[in-house]
Scaffold this motif. Structure first.
Motif, short mmCIF file in Angstrom:
data_model
loop_
_atom_site.label_atom_id
_atom_site.label_comp_id
_atom_site.label_asym_id
_atom_site.label_seq_id
_atom_site.Cartn_x
_atom_site.Cartn_y
_atom_site.Cartn_z
N TYR A 25 -27.88 54.22 69.61
CA TYR A 25 -28.05 53.02 68.80
C TYR A 25 -27.09 51.93 69.28
O TYR A 25 -27.48 50.77 69.43
CB TYR A 25 -27.81 53.32 67.32
N SER A 26 -25.85 52.29 69.53
CA SER A 26 -24.85 51.32 69.99
C SER A 26 -25.27 50.71 71.32
O SER A 26 -25.13 49.50 71.53
CB SER A 26 -23.48 51.97 70.11
N GLN A 27 -25.77 51.54 72.22
CA GLN A 27 -26.23 51.05 73.52
C GLN A 27 -27.41 50.09 73.36
O GLN A 27 -27.45 49.04 74.01
CB GLN A 27 -26.61 52.22 74.43
N LEU A 28 -28.36 50.47 72.51
CA LEU A 28 -29.51 49.61 72.27
C LEU A 28 -29.10 48.29 71.63
O LEU A 28 -29.61 47.22 71.99
CB LEU A 28 -30.55 50.32 71.40
N MET A 29 -28.16 48.34 70.70
CA MET A 29 -27.71 47.12 70.05
C MET A 29 -26.97 46.22 71.04
O MET A 29 -27.12 44.99 70.99
CB MET A 29 -26.81 47.46 68.85
N ASP A 30 -26.19 46.80 71.94
CA ASP A 30 -25.55 46.00 73.00
C ASP A 30 -26.60 45.29 73.84
O ASP A 30 -26.45 44.10 74.15
CB ASP A 30 -24.69 46.89 73.90
N LYS A 31 -27.66 46.00 74.19
CA LYS A 31 -28.75 45.41 74.98
C LYS A 31 -29.43 44.28 74.21
O LYS A 31 -29.68 43.21 74.77
CB LYS A 31 -29.76 46.50 75.34
N VAL A 32 -29.69 44.50 72.94
CA VAL A 32 -30.31 43.47 72.10
C VAL A 32 -29.43 42.23 72.06
O VAL A 32 -29.92 41.10 72.19
CB VAL A 32 -30.57 44.01 70.67
N CYS A 33 -28.13 42.42 71.88
CA CYS A 33 -27.21 41.28 71.79
C CYS A 33 -27.15 40.51 73.11
O CYS A 33 -27.12 39.27 73.11
CB CYS A 33 -25.81 41.75 71.40
N GLN A 34 -27.15 41.22 74.23
CA GLN A 34 -27.13 40.55 75.53
C GLN A 34 -28.39 39.72 75.73
O GLN A 34 -28.31 38.56 76.18
CB GLN A 34 -26.99 41.58 76.65
N ILE A 35 -29.53 40.28 75.40
CA ILE A 35 -30.79 39.56 75.55
C ILE A 35 -30.84 38.37 74.60
O ILE A 35 -31.27 37.27 74.98
CB ILE A 35 -31.99 40.50 75.33
N ASP A 36 -30.37 38.57 73.38
CA ASP A 36 -30.34 37.48 72.41
C ASP A 36 -29.47 36.33 72.90
O ASP A 36 -29.86 35.15 72.80
CB ASP A 36 -29.82 37.99 71.06
N ASN A 37 -28.33 36.65 73.46
CA ASN A 37 -27.44 35.61 73.99
C ASN A 37 -28.11 34.84 75.13
O ASN A 37 -28.02 33.61 75.19
CB ASN A 37 -26.12 36.21 74.47
N LYS A 38 -28.79 35.55 76.02
CA LYS A 38 -29.48 34.89 77.14
C LYS A 38 -30.61 33.99 76.63
O LYS A 38 -30.76 32.86 77.09
CB LYS A 38 -30.04 35.93 78.11
N LEU A 39 -31.37 34.50 75.70
CA LEU A 39 -32.48 33.72 75.16
C LEU A 39 -31.98 32.49 74.40
O LEU A 39 -32.51 31.39 74.56
CB LEU A 39 -33.35 34.59 74.25
N THR A 40 -30.95 32.67 73.60
CA THR A 40 -30.36 31.55 72.87
C THR A 40 -29.86 30.47 73.82
O THR A 40 -30.05 29.27 73.58
CB THR A 40 -29.22 32.04 71.96
#
Length: 88
Positions: A25-40
């Protein structure tokens, strides 16, 4: 403290905050946050798209909360039924 009721009463178990998430879960959430930052970052110059994306994220967050609550309630209900069956 062995009693499940006592653990729940004192907030040791049975609360959202007491659940430890998995490493996956932590790994997936890190990935989500990285993608969110790039998209933002890519959307920052387009106010309309930025607002639409914010609304999308808010709706997804609300959906996830509703899903968690629904599954929690069903799990709790089923756990009580299991307890009743065990006590018979």
């Amino acid at each position: 403290m062995k009693s499940a009721i006592e653990q729940m009463c004192f907030g040791l178990r049975g609360t959202y905050e007491s659940v430890k998430t998995s490493e996956k879960y932590s790994q997936l959430m890190d990935k989500v946050c990285q993608i969110d930052n790039k998209l933002t970052e890519k959307l920052k110059d387009d106010k309309e798209m930025t607002e639409l994306y914010r609304q999308f994220k808010d709706a997804m967050d609300e959906t996830a909360c509703e899903e968690c609550e629904t599954f929690y309630k069903e799990g709790f209900r089923f756990g009580v039924l299991l307890g009743i069956d065990v006590s018979d």
